[in-house]
Scaffold this motif. Structure first.
Motif, PDB file in Angstrom:
ATOM      1  N   SER A  54      -4.862 -15.178   5.850  1.00  0.00           N
ATOM      2  CA  SER A  54      -6.204 -14.887   4.945  1.00  0.00           C
ATOM      3  C   SER A  54      -7.009 -14.485   5.981  1.00  0.00           C
ATOM      4  CB  SER A  54      -6.466 -16.427   4.829  1.00  0.00           C
ATOM      5  OG  SER A  54      -6.069 -17.029   6.141  1.00  0.00           O
ATOM      6  N   ASP A  55      -7.289 -14.440   7.292  1.00  0.00           N
ATOM      7  CA  ASP A  55      -8.283 -14.266   8.457  1.00  0.00           C
ATOM      8  C   ASP A  55      -8.352 -12.585   7.654  1.00  0.00           C
ATOM      9  OD1 ASP A  55      -8.582 -16.552   9.272  1.00  0.00           O
ATOM     10  OD2 ASP A  55      -7.428 -16.428  10.885  1.00  0.00           O
ATOM     11  N   ASP A  56      -7.746 -12.547   8.018  1.00  0.00           N
ATOM     12  CA  ASP A  56      -8.499 -10.315   7.884  1.00  0.00           C
ATOM     13  C   ASP A  56      -8.088 -10.194   6.870  1.00  0.00           C
ATOM     14  OD1 ASP A  56      -6.655 -10.294  10.587  1.00  0.00           O
ATOM     15  OD2 ASP A  56      -4.640  -9.674   9.735  1.00  0.00           O
ATOM     16  N   SER A  59     -12.252 -11.161   6.810  1.00  0.00           N
ATOM     17  CA  SER A  59     -12.917  -9.933   7.487  1.00  0.00           C
ATOM     18  C   SER A  59     -13.418  -8.759   7.537  1.00  0.00           C
ATOM     19  CB  SER A  59     -12.493 -10.117   8.946  1.00  0.00           C
ATOM     20  OG  SER A  59     -11.025  -9.768   9.201  1.00  0.00           O
ATOM     21  N   ILE A 160      -9.685 -18.229   1.294  1.00  0.00           N
ATOM     22  CA  ILE A 160     -10.515 -17.882   1.774  1.00  0.00           C
ATOM     23  C   ILE A 160     -12.182 -18.544   1.703  1.00  0.00           C
ATOM     24  CG2 ILE A 160      -9.716 -15.445   1.891  1.00  0.00           C
ATOM     25  CD1 ILE A 160     -11.532 -14.419   0.308  1.00  0.00           C
TER      26      ILE A 160
END
Length: 482
Positions: A54-56, A59, A160
């Motif tokens: 989720s973070d990648d 971003s 996200i």
């Protein structure tokens, strides 16, 4: 078809049908059950990896061709890891998950196999349903005609954070695994189920054979018992013991024994009544005729003649009743009762000759005793009774001036007369109740019970009566057992 074959066939039929359906259910449930477990694990794996990606994705690092994101590097390392695991005896040396990530429009951003990056997967079931907020999964064959080429796909949403702090689905992570990787476990489970089923079938067959043999054996014992049972006095000895069988078969055996006793008693009485009625007809008719004549005025000689006839026929009736009572008592007994000391055969013979001496003198017959004989565990009164009946019978058939010889030798006693003997056809029937042959004077004054009593006494002692014609008359031999 015999009872045993019927029971065995029925058992195998029921057991075979049950085993077929049970094995069919087990083998039919193995494959879907394994795949259900695999799908459950893939759901957990997909959701875990979706959280890591989720973070990648948020971003923008997880974009098409972006190999420098942390998630991409870790997944690549996973795919390249060497593995050598033994799972319950089966070796695993490859990691089989294929992982791909799509954005919110269904375009592939990342693929561990690098073959689908940039492709539009928005119409695939796993991606389309997940983007709609539903559970997304599919199973697809790489080769449509090959069932073993199937691949299972399970997707999880990548959440996200939006600009307003709300969470939204920013993409989809799908975990794919070929079904052939678990086929080995399915095949092994099916083999074990089949082997266990065959073993269970064999054990059940063995139990079925054992139960059938046990049942048939006890039923045959009951059948043999029913065949061997005879009414008292008709066989060579007492009835056989009731077979000991368990459960309901034992109840049936005891019920059969009670039925045998009732039927034997009824047949015994009916047979005796018929035979006795037949034997009583002649002396009763003679007594009645003489009595009617005696009511008239008759000369003294005729009166004495008819009075003597009444006395003679009355004595015949008395002998018939006495012997019938003796035989009845003997047939109710199961064995002889031996005394504390051995019984001498000569003493029994002497007692029998003393009882018959008066009748022998009346008929002008000499009695002669030869030999010493042996001793044994016999019942003296019954041996004396048997010898007395044989001597009595020999006196009836001996001519005036003849000799009845009693010869003793060990456990045998032979009575020989000098009469005409009996015809060959009558020899096998000697000893039957109420069966008589003509005396030398042509009369049939005997009761037909004397030899029957002798045979019963021999049966109680485990011996036998042998009768044979000789040049001098008839020879009857008692062979004592014990």
């Amino acid at each position: 078809m015999r009872l045993g074959l019927r029971l065995l066939f029925a058992f195998f039929l029921i057991n075979g049908i049950a085993a077929f359906f049970v094995l069919r259910v087990f083998t039919a449930e193995i494959k879907p059950s394994v795949r259900e477990v695999m799908e459950d694990m893939m759901v957990d794996t997909a959701n875990l990896l979706a959280e890591l990606a989720s973070d990648d994705l948020a971003s923008g690092r997880l974009a098409a061709g972006a190999e420098d994101s942390d998630f991409a590097r870790h997944v690549r390392r996973y795919a390249a890891r060497p593995v050598d695991a033994s799972i319950w005896g089966l070796s695993k040396q490859t990691l089989d998950f294929r992982i791909y990530v799509t954005d919110a429009r269904g375009r592939v951003l990342f693929d561990t196999e690098r073959r689908s990056v940039g492709d539009d997967y928005s119409q695939w079931r796993d991606v389309a349903r997940t983007l709609r907020g539903e559970y997304g999964a599919r199973a697809t064959r790489d080769v449509q005609t090959d069932d073993t080429s199937g691949v299972m796909y399970v997707a999880a949403p990548i959440w996200i954070d939006g600009a307003g702090g709300e969470r939204r689905i920013g993409g989809v992570l799908t975990v794919a695994k070929p079904t052939r990787t678990v086929q080995r476990f399915i095949d092994r489970a099916e083999r074990k189920v089949l082997q266990g089923g065959l073993l269970l079938l064999a054990l059940s067959a063995a139990v079925g054979v054992a139960v059938t043999v046990w049942t048939v054996w006890h039923v045959r014992r009951l059948r043999d018992y029913a065949r061997s049972v005879q009414a008292p006095g008709e066989g060579a000895g007492p009835p056989p013991p009731v077979p000991r069988v368990p459960g309901e078969l034992g109840d049936l055996a005891r019920a059969m024994d009670r039925m045998r006793e009732r039927l034997a008693g009824r047949d015994y009485i009916e047979g005796y009544v018929r035979a006795l009625t037949h034997e009583l007809k002649s002396p009763v008719a003679a007594i009645r005729g003489a009595g009617e004549l005696l009511q008239d005025d008759l000369p003294a000689d005729d009166r004495r003649q008819f009075a003597a006839q009444v006395v003679e026929q009355s004595e015949r009736l008395q002998r018939l009743v006495d012997r019938l009572l003796e035989l009845s008592k003997l047939e109710q007994r199961q064995h002889a009762e031996a005394g504390a000391a051995p019984v001498a055969l000569r003493a029994c013979a002497e007692a029998a000759l003393r009882q018959c001496a008066a009748r022998a003198r009346q008929r002008g017959v000499r009695l002669q005793l030869e030999g010493e004989g042996g001793s044994g565990p016999w019942e003296a009164e019954l041996i004396t009774l048997a010898l007395g009946n044989l001597v009595d019978n020999a006196i009836d058939f001996s001519p005036a001036g003849g000799t009845v010889r009693v010869v003793l030798d060990g456990a045998t006693a032979t009575v020989q007369d000098e009469g005409p003997g009996v015809p060959d056809y009558a020899l096998p029937r000697l000893g039957e109740r109420f069966f008589t042959t003509a005396r030398p004077d042509g009369t049939r004054s005997g009761s037909g019970l004397g030899l029957a009593i002798v045979k019963r006494v021999m049966a109680l002692h485990g011996g036998r009566l042998d009768v044979a014609r000789t040049a001098q008359g008839l020879r009857a031999t008692l062979v004592l057992g014990g």
